[in-house]
Design a protein around this motif. Sequence first.
Motif, PDB file in Angstrom:
ATOM      1  N   THR A 253       4.610 -22.388-104.639  1.00  0.00           N
ATOM      2  CA  THR A 253       5.290 -22.736-105.895  1.00  0.00           C
ATOM      3  C   THR A 253       5.818 -24.158-105.835  1.00  0.00           C
ATOM      4  O   THR A 253       5.649 -24.924-106.795  1.00  0.00           O
ATOM      5  N   GLU A 254       6.434 -24.523-104.727  1.00  0.00           N
ATOM      6  CA  GLU A 254       6.960 -25.884-104.595  1.00  0.00           C
ATOM      7  C   GLU A 254       5.834 -26.911-104.607  1.00  0.00           C
ATOM      8  O   GLU A 254       5.979 -27.991-105.183  1.00  0.00           O
TER       9      GLU A 254
ATOM     10  N   LEU B  81       4.595 -27.282-108.201  1.00  0.00           N
ATOM     11  CA  LEU B  81       5.577 -28.017-108.993  1.00  0.00           C
ATOM     12  C   LEU B  81       5.564 -29.500-108.646  1.00  0.00           C
ATOM     13  O   LEU B  81       5.635 -30.355-109.531  1.00  0.00           O
TER      14      LEU B  81
ATOM     15  N   LEU C 158       4.657 -32.487-111.308  1.00  0.00           N
ATOM     16  CA  LEU C 158       5.580 -33.591-111.581  1.00  0.00           C
ATOM     17  C   LEU C 158       4.954 -34.938-111.238  1.00  0.00           C
ATOM     18  O   LEU C 158       5.176 -35.929-111.948  1.00  0.00           O
TER      19      LEU C 158
END
Length: 56
Positions: free
Chosen positions: A30-31, A34, A38
């Motif tokens: 997930t990180e 993300l 970004l």
Amino acid sequence: MKTENMPTSQNTESSTQHTSKEALNKETATEFGLGIALGIITIILIAATAYFGLIS
């Protein structure tokens, strides 16, 4: 002098402070997703501002 009695089992620390491998892998994925999203948004914003002349 008194010394503190520390547990000698190494499994005690690992079981109380670390999450399971599956949860850690899910969190890491997930990180990573993300961070990639970004980064792409940032690159698009920089390219758009340069295209429209807001950045020299």
